[in-house]
Write an enzyme that holds these catalytic residues in place. Structure first.
Site, PDB file in Angstrom:
ATOM      1  N   CYS A   1       0.838  -1.203   0.000  1.00 57.57           N
ATOM      2  CA  CYS A   1       0.000   0.000   0.000  1.00 57.57           C
ATOM      3  C   CYS A   1       0.875   1.256   0.000  1.00 57.57           C
ATOM      4  O   CYS A   1       1.571   1.510  -0.970  1.00 57.57           O
ATOM      5  CB  CYS A   1      -0.989  -0.030   1.163  1.00 57.57           C
TER       6      CYS A   1
ATOM      7  N   HIS B   1      -3.622  -5.369   1.018  1.00 54.98           N
ATOM      8  CA  HIS B   1      -3.387  -5.799   2.396  1.00 54.98           C
ATOM      9  C   HIS B   1      -3.898  -7.232   2.557  1.00 54.98           C
ATOM     10  O   HIS B   1      -4.790  -7.681   1.831  1.00 54.98           O
ATOM     11  CB  HIS B   1      -4.154  -4.913   3.376  1.00 54.98           C
TER      12      HIS B   1
END
Length: 519
Positions: free
Chosen positions: A355, A439
């Site tokens: 991310c 994630h």
């Protein structure tokens, strides 16, 4: 008819509210009770995406798993994601609606806004939203176990409280206060918490629950009797200290750095070597739980680092997610970690960016949303350009990588344009550098094993992933342990009476009470 409920409050932050709430949920569902967790307002950088695309705190997702139900936005209607010491992004019913200063949120106008719907001083108005969410959950479940935040005795914030006594009074829920005896001063904390509340709030404080006790409980009993004599309230259990619980809590940075090192204790390494993983402890680190699945592997040692020297013996460096991508990039450069990462890549040594960590590894970042820094050069380790969009991406993607199925979740404003390299989970790979917005991908067991084999080969380690590690099974074992702690060390009959019938009548007032209650 609405279901019953209970609010688990705490004498302090990190007293154990999250895990006690999860333990009660797991105990109840094992008794055949249909139960749901609830936290009216959460402040956390650890979040999760529900199946309907709503962002909620990871602690509530974990508690939903403990209750064996699918998490929804109803379980955490207000989520605050800090972006600095003074401001947070406000996520309402799973969607970001604005960036607001703490002063603005707690009652005084202020803060910049890039969404719609929340402005300064509107915290009290949110009480209606959270009570409606709680009422809907109560209509669907036999019981709702609520988690408070911080301490209910924050007298400077009581007027606009929507997560502790504010929601307890709105729902007429009994409150059990959890205290961490491992910190010391638990009796003073129980008494002081009660004595600082207004009389109307005190009538809902049903009693106490001691957490993290070590030793002979009989030595504690005289103090518990004196506490009951002083307050008129009993203690509903003394929970022993439990080692090895990697359960998601709300404040990821504090929880992760407290231990500094995460190491698997489930089994010895399968191969001849261990793998050492260094996680850069970037500012505003979010979803550090991504590396929990690595730490669950026998022979994998995970530590959080903030100096370039600590990367020297690492077989894999992870640059994790962050709520401040540009700030994290500056921090990496200031600390000398950016140069250390470049040296690693030049030597063909593994690096994984997730991310925000993926974004800093790219060539360029254009940010007029999060930091408003404009165009900033990235580390140039991946052929990626990132532009921050005002609309946040919230998704639950599935796919394949390294020949194995993968599932994950996405929470980001940055939109990545991948200009080259090998495709990798909607990101890319170049040599021994991987980057993705996903994630949770490492929780996919077969993919995690394949990834670790690649890392071991690149690092020259004779490490062999265990063939049968199941992250889901390990998490279920942890949740069952929490349920066992409640079932074996708490007065479950007493807790059920509170859930079903509310706080006992006639609980005495403990002076002096909150300032507005005097006289």
């Amino acid at each position: 008819m609405s279901g019953g409920g209970l609010l688990v409050a705490g004498t302090t932050s990190d007293a154990g509210k999250s895990v006690v709430t999860a333990g009660i949920c797991r105990w109840l569902v094992r008794q055949g009770v249909k139960v749901a967790p609830f936290k009216a307002q959460n402040m956390s950088l650890n979040s999760f995406v529900t199946r309907e695309g709503a962002e909620i705190g990871r602690a509530q997702a974990m508690q939903a798993q403990a209750a064996r139900v699918e998490p929804t936005a109803l379980m955490n209607p207000v989520l605050l994601k800090p972006g600095s010491d003074r401001s947070s992004q406000v996520v309402l019913l799973g969607k970001p609606v604005g960036e607001m200063s703490a002063r603005g949120f707690f009652g005084t106008a202020g803060g910049r806004k890039y969404g719609e719907g929340v402005q300064g001083g509107h915290r009290e108005a949110l009480l209606g939203t959270v009570t409606e969410c709680l009422a809907e959950l109560r209509s669907q479940y036999d019981a709702v176990i609520c988690e408070g935040a911080g301490s209910p005795a924050e007298i400077n914030l009581r007027r606009t409280d929507i997560v502790n006594m504010g929601i307890a009074r709105a729902a007429d829920f009994p409150v059990v206060v959890v205290g961490d005896i491992d910190r010391g001063g638990v009796f003073a904390s129980f008494f002081g918490t009660t004595a600082l509340l207004a009389e109307e709030d005190q009538r809902l404080i049903a009693g106490y629950l001691v957490n993290k006790f070590r030793g002979d409980v009989s030595l504690l009993e005289p103090g518990l009797r004196m506490l009951e004599d002083l307050t008129g309230r009993r203690t509903y259990g003394v929970l022993p200290y439990a080692h090895g619980l990697g359960i998601d809590e709300e404040d990821g940075l504090r929880v992760s750095m407290r231990g500094a090192v995460r190491e698997s204790v489930v089994a010895p390494p399968v191969g001849e070597d261990v793998l050492r993983v260094a996680v850069c402890a970037v500012p505003l680190m979010s979803n550090f739980t991504d590396v929990d699945a690595l730490a669950a592997e026998p022979g994998v040692v995970v530590r959080f680092v903030d100096r370039p020297e600590e990367l020297a013996d690492a077989d894999l460096v992870v640059v994790p997610g962050t709520r401040g991508t540009v700030r994290a990039l500056e921090w990496l450069r200031e600390r000398g970690l950016a140069d250390a990462l470049r040296r690693r890549v030049a030597e063909g040594r593994p690096v994984l960016g997730i991310c925000g960590g993926f974004q800093v590894l790219g060539e360029r970042i254009e940010d007029e949303v999060e930091s408003r820094a404009g165009v900033v050069d990235g580390l140039g380790l991946l052929p990626v350009r990132v532009r921050f969009a005002r609309e946040k991406t919230l998704a639950r993607p599935v796919g394949e990588a390294l020949g194995e199925p993968v599932a994950g979740y996405e929470i980001h404003h940055g939109v990545a344009e991948v200009l080259g390299g090998e495709a990798f989970l909607d990101g890319c790979r170049v040599g021994s550098v991987w980057g993705t917005h996903w994630h949770g991908s490492l929780e996919s067991d077969a993919f995690r094993r394949a990834f670790l084999r690649e890392v071991a080969a690149a690092a020259g380690r004779r490490f062999v992933p265990a063939p049968d590690t199941s992250f889901e099974a390990l998490r279920e074992e942890q949740l069952d342990t929490l349920g066992d702690l409640i079932e074996e060390h708490a007065d479950t009959d007493g807790l059920w009476r509170l859930i079903e019938s509310g706080a006992p009548r006639g609980l005495p007032f403990v002076p002096p009470g909150a300032p507005e209650a005097r006289g």
